[in-house]
Motif scaffolding. Sequence first.
Motif, PDB file in Angstrom:
ATOM      1  N   ARG A   1      -5.426   5.010  -2.123  1.00 14.14           N
ATOM      2  CA  ARG A   1      -4.228   4.366  -1.575  1.00 14.14           C
ATOM      3  C   ARG A   1      -3.897   4.919  -0.183  1.00 14.14           C
ATOM      4  O   ARG A   1      -3.463   4.182   0.704  1.00 14.14           O
ATOM      5  CB  ARG A   1      -3.036   4.586  -2.505  1.00 14.14           C
ATOM      6  CG  ARG A   1      -3.254   4.204  -3.931  1.00 14.14           C
ATOM      7  CD  ARG A   1      -3.739   2.785  -4.101  1.00 14.14           C
ATOM      8  NE  ARG A   1      -2.787   1.792  -3.666  1.00 14.14           N
ATOM      9  CZ  ARG A   1      -2.881   0.492  -3.958  1.00 14.14           C
ATOM     10  NH1 ARG A   1      -3.913   0.045  -4.654  1.00 14.14           N
ATOM     11  NH2 ARG A   1      -1.990  -0.361  -3.531  1.00 14.14           N
TER      12      ARG A   1
ATOM     13  N   ALA B   1       1.054   6.481  -6.886  1.00 14.06           N
ATOM     14  CA  ALA B   1      -0.189   7.147  -7.259  1.00 14.06           C
ATOM     15  C   ALA B   1      -0.100   8.651  -7.016  1.00 14.06           C
ATOM     16  O   ALA B   1      -0.564   9.460  -7.841  1.00 14.06           O
ATOM     17  CB  ALA B   1      -1.355   6.559  -6.473  1.00 14.06           C
TER      18      ALA B   1
ATOM     19  N   ASP C   1      -1.178  -2.708  -8.877  1.00 14.10           N
ATOM     20  CA  ASP C   1      -2.542  -2.494  -8.399  1.00 14.10           C
ATOM     21  C   ASP C   1      -3.011  -1.064  -8.651  1.00 14.10           C
ATOM     22  O   ASP C   1      -4.187  -0.823  -8.907  1.00 14.10           O
ATOM     23  CB  ASP C   1      -2.632  -2.810  -6.905  1.00 14.10           C
ATOM     24  CG  ASP C   1      -4.068  -2.943  -6.442  1.00 14.10           C
ATOM     25  OD1 ASP C   1      -4.746  -3.879  -6.886  1.00 14.10           O
ATOM     26  OD2 ASP C   1      -4.510  -2.092  -5.660  1.00 14.10           O
ATOM     27  N   VAL C   2      -2.083  -0.094  -8.575  1.00 17.38           N
ATOM     28  CA  VAL C   2      -2.445   1.288  -8.893  1.00 17.38           C
ATOM     29  C   VAL C   2      -2.886   1.399 -10.350  1.00 17.38           C
ATOM     30  O   VAL C   2      -3.902   2.037 -10.659  1.00 17.38           O
ATOM     31  CB  VAL C   2      -1.250   2.234  -8.620  1.00 17.38           C
ATOM     32  CG1 VAL C   2      -1.510   3.616  -9.228  1.00 17.38           C
ATOM     33  CG2 VAL C   2      -1.016   2.372  -7.128  1.00 17.38           C
TER      34      VAL C   2
ATOM     35  N   VAL D   1      -7.768   7.781  -7.169  1.00 14.03           N
ATOM     36  CA  VAL D   1      -7.008   6.547  -6.944  1.00 14.03           C
ATOM     37  C   VAL D   1      -5.909   6.791  -5.914  1.00 14.03           C
ATOM     38  O   VAL D   1      -5.668   5.959  -5.025  1.00 14.03           O
ATOM     39  CB  VAL D   1      -6.415   6.032  -8.273  1.00 14.03           C
ATOM     40  CG1 VAL D   1      -5.405   4.911  -8.012  1.00 14.03           C
ATOM     41  CG2 VAL D   1      -7.522   5.524  -9.186  1.00 14.03           C
ATOM     42  N   ALA D   2      -5.236   7.937  -6.015  1.00 20.11           N
ATOM     43  CA  ALA D   2      -4.210   8.267  -5.022  1.00 20.11           C
ATOM     44  C   ALA D   2      -4.821   8.394  -3.632  1.00 20.11           C
ATOM     45  O   ALA D   2      -4.249   7.920  -2.642  1.00 20.11           O
ATOM     46  CB  ALA D   2      -3.513   9.573  -5.421  1.00 20.11           C
TER      47      ALA D   2
ATOM     48  N   GLU E   1      -8.733  -5.137  -5.277  1.00 16.78           N
ATOM     49  CA  GLU E   1      -8.355  -4.531  -4.046  1.00 16.78           C
ATOM     50  C   GLU E   1      -8.116  -5.604  -3.027  1.00 16.78           C
ATOM     51  O   GLU E   1      -7.327  -5.452  -2.111  1.00 16.78           O
ATOM     52  CB  GLU E   1      -9.521  -3.667  -3.612  1.00 16.78           C
ATOM     53  CG  GLU E   1      -9.133  -2.499  -2.806  1.00 16.78           C
ATOM     54  CD  GLU E   1      -7.879  -1.906  -3.181  1.00 16.78           C
ATOM     55  OE1 GLU E   1      -7.168  -1.638  -2.257  1.00 16.78           O
ATOM     56  OE2 GLU E   1      -7.560  -1.710  -4.291  1.00 16.78           O
TER      57      GLU E   1
ATOM     58  N   ASN F   1      -6.308  -0.075 -10.733  1.00 17.42           N
ATOM     59  CA  ASN F   1      -7.355   0.839 -10.281  1.00 17.42           C
ATOM     60  C   ASN F   1      -7.632   1.923 -11.314  1.00 17.42           C
ATOM     61  O   ASN F   1      -8.788   2.296 -11.554  1.00 17.42           O
ATOM     62  CB  ASN F   1      -6.946   1.494  -8.954  1.00 17.42           C
ATOM     63  CG  ASN F   1      -7.069   0.547  -7.781  1.00 17.42           C
ATOM     64  OD1 ASN F   1      -7.806  -0.440  -7.841  1.00 17.42           O
ATOM     65  ND2 ASN F   1      -6.352   0.827  -6.715  1.00 17.42           N
TER      66      ASN F   1
ATOM     67  N   GLU G   1       0.821  -1.210   0.000  1.00 12.50           N
ATOM     68  CA  GLU G   1       0.000   0.000   0.000  1.00 12.50           C
ATOM     69  C   GLU G   1       0.857   1.263   0.000  1.00 12.50           C
ATOM     70  O   GLU G   1       0.514   2.256  -0.653  1.00 12.50           O
ATOM     71  CB  GLU G   1      -0.932   0.005   1.220  1.00 12.50           C
ATOM     72  CG  GLU G   1      -1.841  -1.201   1.339  1.00 12.50           C
ATOM     73  CD  GLU G   1      -2.801  -1.342   0.169  1.00 12.50           C
ATOM     74  OE1 GLU G   1      -2.841  -0.453  -0.698  1.00 12.50           O
ATOM     75  OE2 GLU G   1      -3.512  -2.352   0.117  1.00 12.50           O
TER      76      GLU G   1
ATOM     77  N   GLY H   1       2.243   1.704  -3.468  1.00 15.21           N
ATOM     78  CA  GLY H   1       1.165   2.152  -4.336  1.00 15.21           C
ATOM     79  C   GLY H   1       0.805   3.606  -4.106  1.00 15.21           C
ATOM     80  O   GLY H   1       0.559   4.362  -5.055  1.00 15.21           O
ATOM     81  N   ALA H   2       0.788   4.021  -2.832  1.00 13.32           N
ATOM     82  CA  ALA H   2       0.441   5.407  -2.513  1.00 13.32           C
ATOM     83  C   ALA H   2       1.482   6.372  -3.060  1.00 13.32           C
ATOM     84  O   ALA H   2       1.138   7.435  -3.602  1.00 13.32           O
ATOM     85  CB  ALA H   2       0.305   5.575  -1.003  1.00 13.32           C
TER      86      ALA H   2
END
Length: 303
Positions: free
Chosen positions: A203, A44, A241-242, A199-200, A147, A245, A37, A40-41
């Motif tokens: 995350r 994103a 995963d980003v 999306v950001a 997710e 999404n 996560e 990803g954050a």
Amino acid sequence: MVILLGLAAAVLYGSGDFLGGMASRRAHVLTVLTLVETAGAIVALAVAVASSGPVSLAGLAWGIAAGAIGALGLIIFYAGLAAGPMSVVAPVSGLVSTVLPVAVALAEGERPSLAVYAGALLCLVAIVLASSAGEGGEGGEAGEGGEAGEAGGTSGTSTARRSGRPGHGIAYGVLAGLAFGLFFLLIRNAGQSGAVWPVAAARIGEVAAVLAAAAVLRRGVLPRGADGRLLLTAVGAGVIDVVANLCYVAATRTGLFGLAVVLASLYPGVTVLLARVVLGERLRWVQRTGLGLAAIGTLLVAI
């Protein structure tokens, strides 16, 4: 375009699940989720800052809510794997997570053709079959969720040996599926104001929820003695995963919401195929049937 984007989301979700499952073999699930996560954050947010997409407070709020609920679904899902049979929890959660947003789409007035209805119904059956795992753990890498699956095979080895109570498995599966379905719905709502920033925000919501769960459980999330392979695998899962999404949100913006959900929810089949090709895991006849139905359903939807 909605078909291509929906299928792209499924392929990416399934690939992220597979990488997350591989990483979770080497570290605790909360540690893996934190790495996934966080990576990803960061990605994103970097993409969002670099893009010229609009920023909406409502979209950010929807995104954060979607991420938090999606992370809650993960926690419930893995608790279910410990309490009930995997062969019950996984397919039930997969079915509920698809039926909920599809029901919302129909309530909103979406009326696809008969061919799309038939294809979507076959895809729903395919989701259940492809995510089914035997009591011996076969197919355990078919983790749950766009997710939901970022730590796909976490409990596959240990929990597959526990038969558990089917009633408990159904309850956990329904609750996890509701959370995953709400994620699909809320991130769709967030995406109506733009694709990247929502999306950001999602995350960020996921990171916050995972850290909160770790605090409640009094579990450390920092990787101890993590090697480069674990970090690379977890980061790869987060980045993929980003992109998944983004594809899903784009699909909901370009076509029928219900169709986008059904196609994106085919991701367990991708995870199963990767487990077969990369790890040499044997596909059960139920999973092979599910993959075949997914192909037929996709063709009907594309007509």
